[in-house]
Write a protein that holds these residues in place. Structure first.
Motif, PDB file in Angstrom:
ATOM      1  N   ASP A   8       0.810  -1.222   0.000  1.00  0.00           N
ATOM      2  CA  ASP A   8       0.000   0.000   0.000  1.00  0.00           C
ATOM      3  C   ASP A   8       0.845   1.274   0.000  1.00  0.00           C
ATOM      4  N   ASN A  38       0.380   6.475   1.105  1.00  0.00           N
ATOM      5  CA  ASN A  38      -0.590   5.378   1.055  1.00  0.00           C
ATOM      6  C   ASN A  38      -1.930   5.978   0.617  1.00  0.00           C
ATOM      7  N   LYS A  40      -4.501   4.176  -0.502  1.00  0.00           N
ATOM      8  CA  LYS A  40      -5.512   3.119  -0.536  1.00  0.00           C
ATOM      9  C   LYS A  40      -6.893   3.600  -0.084  1.00  0.00           C
TER      10      LYS A  40
END
Lengths: 412, 412
Positions: A8, A38, A40
């Motif tokens: 990630d 990150n 995500k």
């Protein structure tokens, strides 16, 4: 650090300016500053989804990426982008030729290594990122713990146009100059030990004079070396005493679930058979805390980046006058600025600037000053963290607030 | 500067640190920074009587001491202590051996010359003074005009623990990066001239093509030299045009009572007999404004400290992108960052940092940012001051407010 987690994260490097506050030709040098993203959980720039910026502290960033729980939980909840930025002079973010040896060589190369430059770095990277991601409307919250918590609160105060809020966890921003009494830290250490175990506390309290007594005998140091299974023969009783003092301090500082190191140390001390000699009891505490090892105390250790970097930071800008003048569990060991200054000067050739932090960031009358100035800072503290003695423990205004737990540290 | 006035002022020197944001050995050098105190009106530390701190700008402090009206009026009313602090690298406050020639020699010595260092200087001196005078409870208000006004507002934002409020007069803190359109300044100049005299405006508007026409003829530059009684023969038409453009700009900028320079320039231009040639009319405006002189335009002038210092400041940190792209009274002369950068680099060897001011001090979305952050700043502007185009002209919050007059500048 599982493969899933690392998937990630994407690592980037920003071309960072060496000195933001000087225009000498050398100041224009750049270095590669590491940051990790990150995305995500992010709901994107179009939806003005927030950005949580973790401000790296006195360690390589990679270690901090493991603190995934708190940040990813929040990222998921707020659909936020996570950005972790490494502090200059730690990890891979080394100025001046990317060699730590050169960069940390002497005061001329270390001169650029301080918090004011570090938060300017963070400002540049966050502004750059918002532009790059076209995320100008995404609010940024800066987050940090311990020294990183100081940086987060200072960042919000100095760069309110960049971060709309800060979470400053376990941030002893008042442990400078003479705002907090120098005994603050070790008085909490003592309280934590005493609350954990009165007998353990008593044993530690009595151990110092026993150590001194043994040390004062002919061959006393080798007796102590044997008792504590030292890795190298002791050449001073202070080496042993400093080791123990800082062990107790660290145990209290990191006294969080599930391990509760103070309980572990005291388990060792109290668990020894009643007839055990007082020094053997203390040693049992060391073994309980440090685990089974070939030897203890003065090992030739690999000195960590944190130790090396933080020594410079405290010897230049971040002078924390922590000492013991009057404490039931410890022998006196007062902080004397002149001694500290001499020591720093002997190491680096330049003296610390003990008043600069309060000049630049404030700290005195903080309630009065920030009650009408600033907003959106959360100061979180675990009240048993000895550094909480230098933290902000009371609400300052509607949006500059203190939260705390009795045990442990809230974050990380 | 009468004897009476000067009697109220006492001059001091503070041992100032060369670089507040760096810990290289050179950064620890100190220099004597001048400050001046007038305690005639002060009700004293015991009564927590206020301190008005005038933040010196791009000139020697002595000139500013003459601005006695505004400050002494207020000192008398509030029973305040007056403190005037000289800006580093101006007047007597010269770092690096106290020689201006050395200090202003090259980018290595000029590197320490910027606003972030200057406001850190002010913070140190004010903290020192409060301690020395035992005036910790005396509130400090910082005051400045023009660049000094920027410093005052930035000081309040960066050092809220040192100054409880700021009066920022004629402070174009939004004239950086691309917050304010580059035409802002000269569009107000044009409006002021046009409002003062339509015929004057028309004459100036038409004069440029006439100047170009004459210049393009053989021997045209010597005709222009003669017409404008230049001190040295013109070797470029731009020298003349730049002179006129900046004369009109300055006249508008300082268009305050009782003199109203724009009225004077236009009085010269409009007062010429109707049959007068257009260039002679313009020259009559020059003479009206500059007074009778042996010669005009390209004299070998003593370049002032302000000119020399400000050139560095704008070529390093304070990049003000002021230009003319579309203006009925002037020929286009756009600001091109790349040209400006080349020019600065040719002068100093280092390029400017055009985005740093907005990175460090903010400026974008200032209403949004400061509405919930900061307090106690008064932005004052005269709306006919061309720099007001980069000023804060609207109230931001209950205690960050804008005041303005239609004519002139409010202060000094």
């Amino acid at each position: 650090f599982s493969a899933n987690v690392s998937d990630d994260f994407e690592t980037f490097y920003y071309n960072q300016t060496l000195d933001h506050f000087n225009y000498m030709p050398e100041s224009y040098s750049t270095f590669q500053q590491k940051y990790v993203i990150n995305s995500k959980y992010w709901d994107g720039a179009n939806r003005s989804a927030p950005i949580l910026a973790y401000l790296g502290a006195e360690a390589p960033l990679d270690g901090d990426l493991r603190i995934i729980g708190f940040l990813t939980d929040n990222a998921a909840e707020f659909k936020a982008l996570l950005v972790y930025i490494e502090h200059r002079y730690y990890g891979e973010s080394i100025p001046l030729g990317s060699s730590r040896k050169v960069a940390l060589g002497n005061a001329s190369t270390l001169g650029y290594f301080n918090s004011a430059q570090a938060i300017a770095d963070y400002a540049e990277i966050i502004i750059y990122l918002k532009e790059k991601l076209k995320a100008q409307n995404s609010p940024v919250i800066v987050i940090g713990g311990s020294y990183g918590g100081m940086l987060a609160s200072w960042f919000r105060l100095k760069y309110p146009h960049v971060a709309i809020g800060a979470l400053a966890s376990s941030a002893p921003i008042l442990y400078f100059d003479d705002i907090t009494p120098q005994d603050g830290y070790y008085s909490i250490v003592t309280n934590v030990f005493r609350e954990t175990s009165e007998t353990c506390y008593q044993t530690i309290k009595e151990s110092w004079s026993t150590i001194d007594e043994v040390a004062s005998k002919p061959d006393g140091l080798s007796v102590l070396s044997k008792t504590f299974k030292t890795c190298n023969p002791l050449n001073s009783v202070y080496v042993l005493k400093n080791y123990l003092v800082s062990m107790y301090g660290h145990a209290a500082q990191y006294n969080s679930p599930p391990k509760y190191p103070v309980t572990i140390v005291c388990g060792g001390i109290d668990g020894a058979p009643p007839e055990t000699d007082i020094l053997d009891k203390v040693f049992a505490g060391v073994v309980a805390y440090k685990g089974n090892s070939k030897c203890y105390v003065n090992a030739l250790e690999n000195i960590s980046e944190t130790t090396v970097g933080w020594r410079w930071q405290t010897c230049s800008e971040l002078v924390i006058p922590m000492g013991i003048t009057n404490n039931p569990m410890f022998q006196p060991s007062p902080f004397r600025l002149s001694d500290f200054t001499d020591w720093c000067r002997s190491l680096y050739g330049v003296p610390p600037r003990p008043h600069w932090v309060t000049t630049y960031y404030g700290g005195y009358d903080i309630k009065l000053v920030l009650n009408k100035f600033g907003s959106n800072i959360i100061f979180s503290n675990g009240l048993r963290d000895p550094y909480s003695s230098g933290g902000v423990l009371v609400n300052i205004s509607e949006s500059i607030v203190a939260v705390h737990t009795v045990n442990g540290r809230i974050f990380p």
